[in-house]
Structure formats: structure tokens, C-alpha cells
Design a protein around this motif. Structure first.
Motif, PDB file in Angstrom:
ATOM      1  N   ALA A   1       0.827  -1.207   0.000  1.00  0.00           N
ATOM      2  CA  ALA A   1       0.000   0.000   0.000  1.00  0.00           C
ATOM      3  C   ALA A   1       0.864   1.261   0.000  1.00  0.00           C
ATOM      4  CB  ALA A   1      -0.932  -0.007   1.216  1.00  0.00           C
ATOM      5  N   TRP A   2       2.010   1.219   0.695  1.00  0.00           N
ATOM      6  CA  TRP A   2       2.890   2.392   0.711  1.00  0.00           C
ATOM      7  C   TRP A   2       3.345   2.729  -0.705  1.00  0.00           C
ATOM      8  CZ3 TRP A   2       7.732   3.752  -0.833  1.00  0.00           C
ATOM      9  CH2 TRP A   2       8.212   4.978  -0.353  1.00  0.00           C
ATOM     10  N   PHE A   3       3.778   1.719  -1.449  1.00  0.00           N
ATOM     11  CA  PHE A   3       4.209   1.947  -2.828  1.00  0.00           C
ATOM     12  C   PHE A   3       3.053   2.465  -3.681  1.00  0.00           C
ATOM     13  CE2 PHE A   3       7.906  -0.739  -1.826  1.00  0.00           C
ATOM     14  CZ  PHE A   3       8.905  -0.030  -2.478  1.00  0.00           C
ATOM     15  N   VAL A   4       1.869   1.878  -3.530  1.00  0.00           N
ATOM     16  CA  VAL A   4       0.716   2.283  -4.341  1.00  0.00           C
ATOM     17  C   VAL A   4       0.380   3.751  -4.120  1.00  0.00           C
ATOM     18  CG1 VAL A   4      -1.790   1.997  -4.622  1.00  0.00           C
ATOM     19  CG2 VAL A   4      -0.303  -0.019  -4.561  1.00  0.00           C
ATOM     20  N   PHE A   5       0.357   4.200  -2.860  1.00  0.00           N
ATOM     21  CA  PHE A   5      -0.131   5.544  -2.562  1.00  0.00           C
ATOM     22  C   PHE A   5       0.956   6.614  -2.532  1.00  0.00           C
ATOM     23  CE2 PHE A   5      -3.505   2.862  -0.673  1.00  0.00           C
ATOM     24  CZ  PHE A   5      -4.566   3.348  -1.414  1.00  0.00           C
ATOM     25  N   PHE A   6       2.208   6.214  -2.282  1.00  0.00           N
ATOM     26  CA  PHE A   6       3.259   7.217  -2.122  1.00  0.00           C
ATOM     27  C   PHE A   6       4.357   7.162  -3.186  1.00  0.00           C
ATOM     28  CE2 PHE A   6       1.541   6.612   2.199  1.00  0.00           C
ATOM     29  CZ  PHE A   6       1.121   7.907   2.440  1.00  0.00           C
ATOM     30  N   ALA A   7       4.561   5.998  -3.801  1.00  0.00           N
ATOM     31  CA  ALA A   7       5.636   5.893  -4.805  1.00  0.00           C
ATOM     32  C   ALA A   7       5.261   4.893  -5.901  1.00  0.00           C
ATOM     33  CB  ALA A   7       6.934   5.484  -4.129  1.00  0.00           C
ATOM     34  N   PRO A   8       4.121   5.111  -6.568  1.00  0.00           N
ATOM     35  CA  PRO A   8       3.649   4.114  -7.536  1.00  0.00           C
ATOM     36  C   PRO A   8       4.538   3.955  -8.767  1.00  0.00           C
ATOM     37  CG  PRO A   8       2.314   6.109  -7.659  1.00  0.00           C
ATOM     38  CD  PRO A   8       3.194   6.254  -6.464  1.00  0.00           C
ATOM     39  N   ASP A   9       5.334   4.986  -9.076  1.00  0.00           N
ATOM     40  CA  ASP A   9       6.152   4.949 -10.293  1.00  0.00           C
ATOM     41  C   ASP A   9       7.628   4.725 -10.014  1.00  0.00           C
ATOM     42  OD1 ASP A   9       3.906   5.510 -11.950  1.00  0.00           O
ATOM     43  OD2 ASP A   9       4.056   7.620 -11.380  1.00  0.00           O
ATOM     44  N   ILE A  10       7.986   4.515  -8.754  1.00  0.00           N
ATOM     45  CA  ILE A  10       9.408   4.475  -8.393  1.00  0.00           C
ATOM     46  C   ILE A  10      10.132   3.284  -9.015  1.00  0.00           C
ATOM     47  CG2 ILE A  10       9.187   3.138  -6.239  1.00  0.00           C
ATOM     48  CD1 ILE A  10      11.179   5.168  -4.994  1.00  0.00           C
ATOM     49  N   LEU A  11       9.411   2.210  -9.287  1.00  0.00           N
ATOM     50  CA  LEU A  11      10.039   1.008  -9.841  1.00  0.00           C
ATOM     51  C   LEU A  11      10.034   1.003 -11.375  1.00  0.00           C
ATOM     52  CD1 LEU A  11       8.525  -1.596  -7.347  1.00  0.00           C
ATOM     53  CD2 LEU A  11      10.861  -0.719  -7.374  1.00  0.00           C
ATOM     54  N   GLY A  12       9.377   1.984 -11.985  1.00  0.00           N
ATOM     55  CA  GLY A  12       9.339   2.061 -13.445  1.00  0.00           C
ATOM     56  C   GLY A  12      10.541   2.815 -13.993  1.00  0.00           C
ATOM     57  N   HIS A  13      10.877   2.542 -15.251  1.00  0.00           N
ATOM     58  CA  HIS A  13      11.992   3.248 -15.893  1.00  0.00           C
ATOM     59  C   HIS A  13      11.504   4.596 -16.428  1.00  0.00           C
ATOM     60  CE1 HIS A  13      15.369   4.162 -18.519  1.00  0.00           C
ATOM     61  NE2 HIS A  13      16.029   3.179 -17.945  1.00  0.00           N
ATOM     62  N   PRO A  14      12.250   5.684 -16.190  1.00  0.00           N
ATOM     63  CA  PRO A  14      11.801   7.008 -16.654  1.00  0.00           C
ATOM     64  C   PRO A  14      11.493   7.061 -18.152  1.00  0.00           C
ATOM     65  CG  PRO A  14      13.697   7.222 -15.194  1.00  0.00           C
ATOM     66  CD  PRO A  14      13.513   5.759 -15.441  1.00  0.00           C
ATOM     67  N   ASP A  15      12.268   6.333 -18.975  1.00  0.00           N
ATOM     68  CA  ASP A  15      12.058   6.376 -20.422  1.00  0.00           C
ATOM     69  C   ASP A  15      10.713   5.792 -20.841  1.00  0.00           C
ATOM     70  OD1 ASP A  15      14.501   7.510 -20.644  1.00  0.00           O
ATOM     71  OD2 ASP A  15      15.413   5.977 -21.909  1.00  0.00           O
ATOM     72  N   ASN A  16      10.100   5.000 -19.947  1.00  0.00           N
ATOM     73  CA  ASN A  16       8.814   4.420 -20.327  1.00  0.00           C
ATOM     74  C   ASN A  16       7.667   5.410 -20.162  1.00  0.00           C
ATOM     75  OD1 ASN A  16       8.252   1.948 -21.591  1.00  0.00           O
ATOM     76  ND2 ASN A  16       6.931   1.347 -19.893  1.00  0.00           N
ATOM     77  N   TYR A  17       7.969   6.602 -19.665  1.00  0.00           N
ATOM     78  CA  TYR A  17       6.966   7.670 -19.605  1.00  0.00           C
ATOM     79  C   TYR A  17       7.131   8.626 -20.785  1.00  0.00           C
ATOM     80  CZ  TYR A  17       6.270   5.627 -15.067  1.00  0.00           C
ATOM     81  OH  TYR A  17       6.010   4.723 -14.062  1.00  0.00           O
ATOM     82  N   ILE A  18       7.916   8.165 -21.779  1.00  0.00           N
ATOM     83  CA  ILE A  18       8.034   8.854 -23.068  1.00  0.00           C
ATOM     84  C   ILE A  18       7.413   7.937 -24.118  1.00  0.00           C
ATOM     85  CG2 ILE A  18       9.639   9.794 -24.795  1.00  0.00           C
ATOM     86  CD1 ILE A  18      11.728   9.980 -22.489  1.00  0.00           C
ATOM     87  N   GLN A  19       6.552   8.473 -24.964  1.00  0.00           N
ATOM     88  CA  GLN A  19       5.869   7.633 -25.951  1.00  0.00           C
ATOM     89  C   GLN A  19       6.868   6.956 -26.888  1.00  0.00           C
ATOM     90  OE1 GLN A  19       2.587   9.571 -27.796  1.00  0.00           O
ATOM     91  NE2 GLN A  19       1.905   7.760 -28.914  1.00  0.00           N
ATOM     92  N   ALA A  20       6.567   5.708 -27.267  1.00  0.00           N
ATOM     93  CA  ALA A  20       7.450   4.910 -28.118  1.00  0.00           C
ATOM     94  C   ALA A  20       7.790   5.650 -29.410  1.00  0.00           C
ATOM     95  CB  ALA A  20       6.797   3.570 -28.431  1.00  0.00           C
ATOM     96  N   ASN A  21       9.068   5.605 -29.776  1.00  0.00           N
ATOM     97  CA  ASN A  21       9.529   6.235 -31.009  1.00  0.00           C
ATOM     98  C   ASN A  21      10.564   5.303 -31.643  1.00  0.00           C
ATOM     99  OD1 ASN A  21      10.619   7.769 -33.059  1.00  0.00           O
ATOM    100  ND2 ASN A  21      10.799   9.642 -31.829  1.00  0.00           N
ATOM    101  N   SER A  22      10.217   4.735 -32.774  1.00  0.00           N
ATOM    102  CA  SER A  22      11.100   3.769 -33.435  1.00  0.00           C
ATOM    103  C   SER A  22      12.351   4.418 -34.013  1.00  0.00           C
ATOM    104  CB  SER A  22      10.342   3.034 -34.549  1.00  0.00           C
ATOM    105  OG  SER A  22       9.891   3.958 -35.531  1.00  0.00           O
ATOM    106  N   GLN A  23      12.376   5.749 -34.057  1.00  0.00           N
ATOM    107  CA  GLN A  23      13.520   6.460 -34.620  1.00  0.00           C
ATOM    108  C   GLN A  23      14.550   6.882 -33.568  1.00  0.00           C
ATOM    109  OE1 GLN A  23      13.532   6.652 -38.053  1.00  0.00           O
ATOM    110  NE2 GLN A  23      11.683   5.432 -37.713  1.00  0.00           N
ATOM    111  N   VAL A  24      14.199   6.701 -32.284  1.00  0.00           N
ATOM    112  CA  VAL A  24      15.097   7.113 -31.207  1.00  0.00           C
ATOM    113  C   VAL A  24      15.357   5.909 -30.309  1.00  0.00           C
ATOM    114  CG1 VAL A  24      15.442   8.658 -29.234  1.00  0.00           C
ATOM    115  CG2 VAL A  24      14.192   9.462 -31.255  1.00  0.00           C
ATOM    116  N   THR A  25      16.590   5.409 -30.315  1.00  0.00           N
ATOM    117  CA  THR A  25      16.944   4.247 -29.494  1.00  0.00           C
ATOM    118  C   THR A  25      17.469   4.724 -28.148  1.00  0.00           C
ATOM    119  OG1 THR A  25      17.636   3.130 -31.524  1.00  0.00           O
ATOM    120  CG2 THR A  25      18.270   2.105 -29.435  1.00  0.00           C
ATOM    121  N   PRO A  26      16.924   4.207 -27.024  1.00  0.00           N
ATOM    122  CA  PRO A  26      17.459   4.578 -25.704  1.00  0.00           C
ATOM    123  C   PRO A  26      18.927   4.150 -25.582  1.00  0.00           C
ATOM    124  CG  PRO A  26      15.345   3.433 -25.491  1.00  0.00           C
ATOM    125  CD  PRO A  26      15.761   3.299 -26.923  1.00  0.00           C
ATOM    126  N   THR A  27      19.685   4.889 -24.796  1.00  0.00           N
ATOM    127  CA  THR A  27      21.113   4.574 -24.642  1.00  0.00           C
ATOM    128  C   THR A  27      21.320   3.204 -24.000  1.00  0.00           C
ATOM    129  OG1 THR A  27      21.100   5.801 -22.559  1.00  0.00           O
ATOM    130  CG2 THR A  27      21.828   6.983 -24.517  1.00  0.00           C
TER     131      THR A  27
END
Length: 417
Positions: free
Chosen positions: A257-283
Motif C-alpha cells: 500500500a505504501w508503494f501504491v499511494f506514495f511511490a507508484p512509479d518508483i520502480l518504473g523506468h523514466p524512459d517508459n513515460y516517453i511515448q514509443a519512437n522507433s527512430q530514437v533508441t534509448p542509450t
């Protein structure tokens, strides 16, 4: 563990139902009165915690599917729509995302408990194999779910992982194109992954039912690994273990519950909050944390071996890591089940746990750094050495400590046994 039924219908309605569909009798025998070893500790509550996690994932997944659009032009925005506009959507999406990590945390603890206490040894081999099958199915489900938000990591993760199938001789390209629905990751891929991500949890639930059935045939293993001798060694599952499992679930839900309410995105990769682009490869392409150990194994093989190129070698290594888990009942032939009575085994097992954490860490590091590359190979080498060399050798040379004659002796002491 099976005994004659003591269930007596309490009313005419119960008797009528019992004669036609004995579901109450079944519940009483297998869910309430089932004789369970009296010495199970809290490591054994993770089975119930995993059933709870699976239920949470299925319920939240069905609700999310009602609002998700499996189309590459709309998938990313539909996830944002769920988070911002759907009533309770932010919490439901967070519960589902955090629930995946919680599921794997509990699953890894459950597996490592089984590895330490010898829960894979006869007569529980089928029980263990079904557990490994569940693990593989859950990993496939999680990977496909990670693709659905259609962020940068989703797109490029799908590209990398589906591409590894092309390394399989003869049929590799056909499998890759079948998964992708074409030559590249695109709309057909997203539709396939959405369909499979929705379907697989129900298949997992069916295999879990088989897993529980396979558990109820020989009964539970226990921390000392000694089989039940008589009724003095057991307690009814209800209320003793239903209450213990319920407490374990509540404690597990607090950090959840702590993760859900206080840090729901902490385990996700920041680049996944950028829309997919086949022309830009992540480092640096990084899957979710729970897939990192096997991602390390996949990419550690960056050299050719005879006629096997590095790409195929990585696929073989990753497949081999799963195969080691499947066949561990036949690799570890020690007569003593529990690691508590195996002094040498304890040290190698502790090193294996640390090694697995190292595999997880290295999966998120840049493999082009020489030190990372070397450490990754060392961790992968120990993973296979543990299963293929250490366990078989220890089975032959180790002298275990004396076992208690019964579970009652280990719980009450010799004077009361």
C-alpha cells in the motif's frame, strides 16, 4: 495425508447438495481440516500471499482492459487517460503496476524458500515442476504487460526480446515474425501481446490449482524436512494456518500500500513515460527489475563457442537457467531435505542468494563497461556451477547433522516426543 472424511451435513439442504456436488465436503477436507505440519514458519505464508497477488492482478487487469486501447496510435494516451480521467483509475493502475513487482518479490522468496528447505525432493517433484512452470508463465505475462503502455522501454524491450528468437536455427525467424505479426514491432505486436497478457493469467490460475492439488497429495514439506509420522505432528489447516496466512497477507500489504499511494512509479523506468519512437533508441535498454537476472544471463554470452554464435549462446544460456530449476530435484540427490541440517550447503546457498542479487543488479548496468561485463559473467558462471556442480557434489560428500525423529520432537523437545 488423506484421511477418511469426518464431514456430516448439518441440514437437509447441505445433505441434498452433498449428494449432488460435495463442494462443502471438499472445502472442509482440503481447506479446513487438511492435516498440516505443526512446525511451518512464516516463510510458508508466501504461497497464500501469491494467491492473493494473482487475484489482485486479475481483478485490476480486467478493469484496466475495459479502458485500454491496444493500438500504437492510442495505447500511450489510453494509459494516461486511465491515470487521469477514469474514476479511481490512478489507484487501479498503480495497484496493477506495483502488484507485478510485489508478485515477483513474493515469488522469488517462495522459490528460494523451496530451494533451501528441499521442497523439490521426492515425493514433491511434480509440485516443484508445476511451480517452475508457473514462474515461466508469470515472466511471459509480465513481459507482455510491460509492452502495453507503449513507452520507449516498452517498444525497445519488445524489439530486443522478440529479436532473440531469430537466433534459433531453422524456425527462429518464423517464431519472431509470428510474435511480432510482421517483420518489425508494431500494431499487430501490440494486439498479440494484449491478447496474451489478458489470457495468460487465467492459464496461470489453472496451473496454480494443479500446483495446490499436487501439494495436497504428499502434503506440505516443513522446515526440518521430516515426513509426518502421525496426527501428533499435524494441525488442521483452519484456523491455525488460515490465521497465520491472513496475518502474513496483512503485513505484506502494508509496504504494498505504501508503494501504491506514495511511490507508484518508483520502480518504473523514466524512459517508459516517453511515448514509443522507433527512430530514437534509448542509450541503455533495461527491462523491469524482476526480469533483470535472466536478462544478465542472456547478454553475458557475447562470444562465439564453436559453431554457436553469441546470440544463440545467450538464448541457450537463458533457457538453460530455467532448465536448471526444472531438473534440480535430480541434481540435488542428498537424502536430507532441509538446508538447516546441511552445514556446507548453507554457505553455498547463501552465496547463491547473494549471486542472484548480483545478477539482478548487473542487469541494470551498462555491459559496455569492462568491469560490469566481467562481473556479469562471474555471476552467470556461479549460477550454473551451483546447480550443475555444487549440488551434485555436495550430495555425495556432505555429512549432514542428525535429524529429529519426528516433527513433534523438533517442536516440543525430546522429553515430550
Amino acid at each position: 495425508m488423506s484421511e477418511h472424511s469426518t464431514y456430516v451435513p448439518g441440514s437437509a439442504v447441505e445433505k441434498w447438495l452433498d449428494d449432488r456436488l460435495p463442494i462443502i465436503r471438499f472445502s472442509k477436507e482440503h481447506l479446513m481440516d487438511f492435516p498440516t505440519p505443526k512446525n511451518l514458519n512464516y516463510w510458508w505464508t508466501f504461497g497464500a500471499i501469491l494467491v492473493m497477488c494473482l487475484g489482485i492482478q486479475i481483478v485490476t487487469g480486467i478493469i484496466l482492459a475495459m479502458h485500454y486501447t491496444p493500438n500504437i496510435a492510442m495505447a500511450f494516451d489510453s494509459v494516461e487517460h486511465i491515470r487521469r480521467d477514469v474514476n479511481g483509475g490512478r489507484v487501479i493502475q498503480a495497484v496493477h503496476a506495483v502488484g507485478a513487482s510485489a508478485f515477483f518479490a513474493a515469488l522469488y522468496i517462495h522459490i528460494f524458500r523451496g530451494l533451501f528447505f528441499g521442497s523439490y525432493k521426492a515425493p514433491r517433484e511434480i509440485l516443484w515442476i508445476l511451480g517452475v512452470v508457473i514462474f515461466i508463465l508469470v515472466m511471459a505475462t509480465a513481459f507482455m504487460g510491460y509492452v502495453l503502455p507503449w513507452g520507449q522501454m516498452s517498444f525497445w524491450g519488445a524489439t530486443v526480446i522478440t529479436n532473440i528468437f531469430s537466433a534459433i536455427p531453422l524456425v527462429g525467424n518464423s517464431i519472431m515474425e509470428l510474435l511480432r505479426g510482421g517483420f518489425a514491432v508494431g500494431n499487430p505486436t501490440l494486439n498479440r501481446f494484449f491478447s496474451l497478457h489478458y489470457l495468460l493469467p487465467f492459464i496461470v490460475a489453472a496451473v496454480v490449482a494443479l500446483h495446490i492439488w499436487a501439494l495436497h497429495v504428499p502434503g506440505n514439506n516443513n522446515p526440518i524436512g521430516v515426513e509426518v509420522k502421525d496426527s501428533r505432528d499435524t494441525l488442521p489447516f483452519h484456523p491455525y494456518y488460515t490465521m497465520k496466512d491472513a496475518l502474513g497477507m496483512v503485513v505484506f500489504l502494508i509496504p504494498f500500500a505504501w508503494f501504491v499511494f506514495f511511490a507508484p512509479d518508483i520502480l518504473g523506468h523514466p524512459d517508459n513515460y516517453i511515448q514509443a519512437n522507433s527512430q530514437v533508441t534509448p542509450t541503455h535498454i533495461v527491462p523491469e527489475w524482476y526480469l533483470l537476472p535472466f536478462y544478465t544471463i542472456l547478454r553475458a554470452i557475447d562470444f562465439n563457442v564453436l559453431f554457436i554464435d553469441s546470440k544463440l549462446g545467450g538464448v541457450i544460456a537463458m533457457g538453460g537457467s530455467m532448465l536448471c530449476l526444472l531438473v534440480v530435484p535430480w541434481l540435488d540427490t542428498a537424502r536430507v531435505r532441509s538446508g538447516s541440517f546441511r552445514p556446507l550447503f548453507k554457505w553455498f546457498y547463501a552465496l547463491f542468494v547473494l549471486n542472484f542479487i548480483g545478477l539482478t543488479y548487473m542487469g541494470a548496468q551498462d555491459p559496455s563497461v569492462p568491469l560490469n561485463n566481467i562481473l556479469g559473467k562471474v555471476f552467470v558462471a556461479y549460477y550454473f556451477i551451483y546447480f550443475l556442480v555444487i549440488l551434485p557434489v555436495l550430495s555425495r560428500i556432505e555429512t549432514p547433522k542428525p535429524l529429529p525423529t519426528s516433527i513433534s520432537e523438533s517442536v516440543l523437545g525430546k522429553a515430550h516426543a
